[in-house]
Design a protein around this motif. Sequence first.
Motif, PDB file in Angstrom:
ATOM      1  N   ALA A  94       0.846  -1.183   0.000  1.00  0.00           N
ATOM      2  CA  ALA A  94       0.000   0.000   0.000  1.00  0.00           C
ATOM      3  C   ALA A  94       0.882   1.234   0.000  1.00  0.00           C
ATOM      4  O   ALA A  94       1.927   1.283   0.642  1.00  0.00           O
ATOM      5  N   GLY A  95       0.463   2.255  -0.756  1.00  0.00           N
ATOM      6  CA  GLY A  95       1.226   3.495  -0.809  1.00  0.00           C
ATOM      7  C   GLY A  95       0.321   4.649  -1.154  1.00  0.00           C
ATOM      8  O   GLY A  95      -0.725   4.474  -1.772  1.00  0.00           O
ATOM      9  N   THR A  96       0.712   5.832  -0.747  1.00  0.00           N
ATOM     10  CA  THR A  96      -0.038   7.033  -1.067  1.00  0.00           C
ATOM     11  C   THR A  96       0.908   8.079  -1.606  1.00  0.00           C
ATOM     12  O   THR A  96       2.094   8.113  -1.266  1.00  0.00           O
ATOM     13  N   ALA A  97       0.361   8.909  -2.470  1.00  0.00           N
ATOM     14  CA  ALA A  97       1.139  10.026  -3.030  1.00  0.00           C
ATOM     15  C   ALA A  97       2.463   9.563  -3.630  1.00  0.00           C
ATOM     16  O   ALA A  97       3.470  10.246  -3.582  1.00  0.00           O
ATOM     17  N   GLY A  98       2.441   8.350  -4.217  1.00  0.00           N
ATOM     18  CA  GLY A  98       3.628   7.845  -4.894  1.00  0.00           C
ATOM     19  C   GLY A  98       4.675   7.272  -3.976  1.00  0.00           C
ATOM     20  O   GLY A  98       5.787   6.972  -4.396  1.00  0.00           O
ATOM     21  N   GLY A 182      -4.115  -4.786   0.159  1.00  0.00           N
ATOM     22  CA  GLY A 182      -4.433  -5.900   1.044  1.00  0.00           C
ATOM     23  C   GLY A 182      -5.505  -6.825   0.528  1.00  0.00           C
ATOM     24  O   GLY A 182      -5.859  -7.809   1.192  1.00  0.00           O
ATOM     25  N   GLU A 183      -6.026  -6.576  -0.671  1.00  0.00           N
ATOM     26  CA  GLU A 183      -7.091  -7.405  -1.248  1.00  0.00           C
ATOM     27  C   GLU A 183      -6.533  -8.268  -2.372  1.00  0.00           C
ATOM     28  O   GLU A 183      -5.832  -7.775  -3.255  1.00  0.00           O
ATOM     29  N   GLU A 184      -6.865  -9.550  -2.353  1.00  0.00           N
ATOM     30  CA  GLU A 184      -6.433 -10.484  -3.395  1.00  0.00           C
ATOM     31  C   GLU A 184      -7.502 -10.616  -4.461  1.00  0.00           C
ATOM     32  O   GLU A 184      -8.677 -10.825  -4.154  1.00  0.00           O
ATOM     33  N   LEU A 185      -7.083 -10.500  -5.721  1.00  0.00           N
ATOM     34  CA  LEU A 185      -8.003 -10.587  -6.857  1.00  0.00           C
ATOM     35  C   LEU A 185      -7.514 -11.647  -7.834  1.00  0.00           C
ATOM     36  O   LEU A 185      -6.312 -11.804  -8.047  1.00  0.00           O
ATOM     37  N   GLY A 216      -0.339   2.035  -5.562  1.00  0.00           N
ATOM     38  CA  GLY A 216      -0.524   1.267  -4.340  1.00  0.00           C
ATOM     39  C   GLY A 216      -1.965   1.029  -3.959  1.00  0.00           C
ATOM     40  O   GLY A 216      -2.240   0.471  -2.894  1.00  0.00           O
ATOM     41  N   THR A 217      -2.902   1.449  -4.812  1.00  0.00           N
ATOM     42  CA  THR A 217      -4.331   1.234  -4.583  1.00  0.00           C
ATOM     43  C   THR A 217      -4.952   0.684  -5.853  1.00  0.00           C
ATOM     44  O   THR A 217      -4.425   0.860  -6.955  1.00  0.00           O
ATOM     45  N   ALA A 223      -6.973   3.161 -13.001  1.00  0.00           N
ATOM     46  CA  ALA A 223      -6.861   4.350 -13.840  1.00  0.00           C
ATOM     47  C   ALA A 223      -5.558   4.355 -14.625  1.00  0.00           C
ATOM     48  O   ALA A 223      -5.523   4.777 -15.787  1.00  0.00           O
ATOM     49  N   GLY A 224      -4.487   3.863 -13.993  1.00  0.00           N
ATOM     50  CA  GLY A 224      -3.164   3.950 -14.591  1.00  0.00           C
ATOM     51  C   GLY A 224      -2.805   2.839 -15.541  1.00  0.00           C
ATOM     52  O   GLY A 224      -1.729   2.860 -16.143  1.00  0.00           O
ATOM     53  N   LEU A 225      -3.705   1.849 -15.721  1.00  0.00           N
ATOM     54  CA  LEU A 225      -3.420   0.765 -16.654  1.00  0.00           C
ATOM     55  C   LEU A 225      -4.664  -0.016 -17.064  1.00  0.00           C
ATOM     56  O   LEU A 225      -5.030  -0.055 -18.242  1.00  0.00           O
ATOM     57  N   PHE A 226      -5.315  -0.663 -16.094  1.00  0.00           N
ATOM     58  CA  PHE A 226      -6.285  -1.701 -16.429  1.00  0.00           C
ATOM     59  C   PHE A 226      -7.557  -1.181 -17.096  1.00  0.00           C
ATOM     60  O   PHE A 226      -8.041  -1.783 -18.055  1.00  0.00           O
ATOM     61  N   ALA A 227      -8.131  -0.087 -16.612  1.00  0.00           N
ATOM     62  CA  ALA A 227      -9.376   0.418 -17.210  1.00  0.00           C
ATOM     63  C   ALA A 227      -9.159   0.913 -18.644  1.00  0.00           C
ATOM     64  O   ALA A 227      -9.932   0.555 -19.545  1.00  0.00           O
ATOM     65  N   PRO A 228      -8.130   1.738 -18.915  1.00  0.00           N
ATOM     66  CA  PRO A 228      -7.896   2.119 -20.314  1.00  0.00           C
ATOM     67  C   PRO A 228      -7.633   0.924 -21.223  1.00  0.00           C
ATOM     68  O   PRO A 228      -8.102   0.887 -22.366  1.00  0.00           O
TER      69      PRO A 228
END
Length: 263
Positions: A94-98, A182-185, A216-217, A223-228
């Motif tokens: 997990a990470g925030t703000a890079g 923390g979530e497994e998909l 990290g979320t 937004a940064g890969l999967f949806a586009p």
Amino acid sequence: MNTTDRTPADLLRSALAADAARPLVTFYDDATGERVELSVATLANWVAKTANLLQGELSAEPGDRLALLLPAHWQTAVWLLACSSAGVVAELPAGTAGTTGADSASSLAAAADLVVSGPDTLEAARACTGERIALSLRPLGGRFPRPPEGFTDYAVEVPGQGDHFAPFSPVDPDAPALVVGGEELTGAQVVERARADAGARGLGPGARLLSGLPYGTWEGLSAGLFAPLAAGGSVVLCRHLDRLEAAGLEERGRSERITHTAD
């Protein structure tokens, strides 16, 4: 995109068949001024080489856990899709703000079968007792001036890998594929969520989504890969976007033909 796609790697294969020449990931680092644009074909080539490195050189098997200690970056996108191609579970701290917490990254590395690290998380990555791969994150995928002790330099090893990848065994779309927040998909769940997010954002073929969100979320990964990717669009992925002034951001929107923004 093909409605039968059930893993992120499937989405990439469909994008390659539909229009290999179109842009897929355009990356900016506003701390260094770097800009890299990767077409579907170019990204797919990096993914194939990386998946071959995983399967052939690092002996990673389906179900193995890979701690991915990298920021939002075009090479992180490569590793995410390579893991999907080989059936390896990519786990992100997990990470925030890079940023990524050192304790979180170290714990993740210690529990992983192998680790992939950028230059800022090498100490945390040393907690992994398996294979360790380091990325300099220098422009154009450059090497480290001096390889970190105890790590394989990704930029040294990946160019010689094959341009086409075939897994030793079929990847199960219902097997674990990604751990974020923390979530497994499973692979199928990643695709399902990506399609839902694309619909919610109004993304479609040709859409250009600008994202400065961290990886990290789930929101940042989507937004940064999967949806586009799921929508047949592309992403303009920006690291250190907070360093860009308003006028520069406006100009980027024009020059990159941005149609949507993630914030």
